[in-house]
Design a protein around this motif. Structure first.
Motif, PDB file in Angstrom:
ATOM      1  N   PHE A  41      -3.596 -12.205   2.722  1.00 46.04           N
ATOM      2  CA  PHE A  41      -4.226 -12.389   1.421  1.00 46.04           C
ATOM      3  C   PHE A  41      -4.135 -11.093   0.617  1.00 46.04           C
ATOM      4  CE2 PHE A  41      -6.346 -15.083   4.506  1.00 46.04           C
ATOM      5  CZ  PHE A  41      -6.353 -16.319   3.876  1.00 46.04           C
ATOM      6  N   ALA A  42      -3.787 -11.227  -0.656  1.00 42.66           N
ATOM      7  CA  ALA A  42      -3.742 -10.069  -1.552  1.00 42.66           C
ATOM      8  C   ALA A  42      -5.172  -9.724  -1.969  1.00 42.66           C
ATOM      9  CB  ALA A  42      -2.891 -10.367  -2.777  1.00 42.66           C
ATOM     10  N   VAL A  43      -5.569  -8.471  -1.775  1.00 37.93           N
ATOM     11  CA  VAL A  43      -6.929  -8.016  -2.065  1.00 37.93           C
ATOM     12  C   VAL A  43      -7.279  -8.258  -3.530  1.00 37.93           C
ATOM     13  CG1 VAL A  43      -8.385  -5.954  -2.206  1.00 37.93           C
ATOM     14  CG2 VAL A  43      -6.980  -6.360  -0.173  1.00 37.93           C
ATOM     15  N   ASN A  44      -6.399  -7.855  -4.450  1.00 36.25           N
ATOM     16  CA  ASN A  44      -6.695  -8.016  -5.876  1.00 36.25           C
ATOM     17  C   ASN A  44      -6.857  -9.478  -6.277  1.00 36.25           C
ATOM     18  OD1 ASN A  44      -6.833  -5.303  -6.460  1.00 36.25           O
ATOM     19  ND2 ASN A  44      -4.657  -5.148  -6.955  1.00 36.25           N
ATOM     20  N   GLU A  45      -6.087 -10.360  -5.660  1.00 35.25           N
ATOM     21  CA  GLU A  45      -6.189 -11.793  -5.965  1.00 35.25           C
ATOM     22  C   GLU A  45      -7.544 -12.358  -5.521  1.00 35.25           C
ATOM     23  OE1 GLU A  45      -3.936 -15.863  -4.632  1.00 35.25           O
ATOM     24  OE2 GLU A  45      -2.703 -14.070  -4.926  1.00 35.25           O
TER      25      GLU A  45
END
Length: 193
Positions: free
Chosen positions: A175-179
């Motif tokens: 999972f992308a942190v910013n997303e």
């Protein structure tokens, strides 16, 4: 010498304060049988998120909630907290290494209205200032006998994940942190509006 209206206002204020204090004390040692919001667990066995760092790039994140909180929301809150930790450590990606769910029965408190709400005339008073006079509603408290704090059977949900954090996208499900943080922010704004 107090006028009758002033005495009535003081009585309403004191009654309101006593009622609020009673509810606070009644609910302070036993959890509320309501959904758990996104919050930090302020006590060792409190409701909300907590975490333990296992390695430089690995954390165990726990979210304790009442069973009135949906399973999807508990998972979302746990992932959100993991993303916040990753961002603080300057990581861009997280992957879930392990998940665990435990359910423990318990008792919570709920506030119940004994009698249906009735149409009550709200006391009005005239308040005058230099710019004129206007009608102002006075504080009103329903009869305290109409509201009761009851024990309610409920369960505590303990959902934990072990997450590994990295700078680049790892193989597999990541999972992308910013997303995650953007989605959480948008959900918060949608619920507020």
């Amino acid at each position: 010498m107090f006028e009758r209206k002033s005495l009535t206002r003081i009585t309403y204020f004191i009654s309101s304060a006593i009622f609020a204090l009673t509810l606070t004390l009644a609910c302070s040692t036993v959890p509320s049988a309501s959904p758990t919001p996104y919050q930090s667990a302020t006590m060792p066995n409190g409701y909300g998120y907590s975490s333990i760092q296992l390695a430089d790039n690995e954390y165990k994140v726990l979210f304790k909630a009442t069973d009135k909180t949906s399973a999807d929301l508990v998972q979302e809150y746990t992932l959100r907290r993991a993303a916040e930790l990753a961002k603080k450590q300057n990581f861009s990606w997280i992957s879930i290494v392990k998940t665990d769910v435990e359910k423990k029965p318990g008792i919570g408190k709920s506030i119940v209205r004994n009698k249906p709400s009735r149409n009550v005339k709200i006391p009005q008073d005239q308040q005058c200032t230099m710019s004129g006079c206007e009608e102002v509603a006075q504080p009103f408290i329903e009869n305290q006998d109409d509201i009761e704090v009851r024990d309610t059977p409920m369960s505590d949900i303990y959902y934990s994940i072990i997450v590994r954090m990295s700078q680049s996208k790892p193989p597999g499900n990541a999972f992308a942190v910013n997303e995650i943080l953007t989605n959480a922010s948008q959900a918060k704004n949608a619920n507020a509006g």
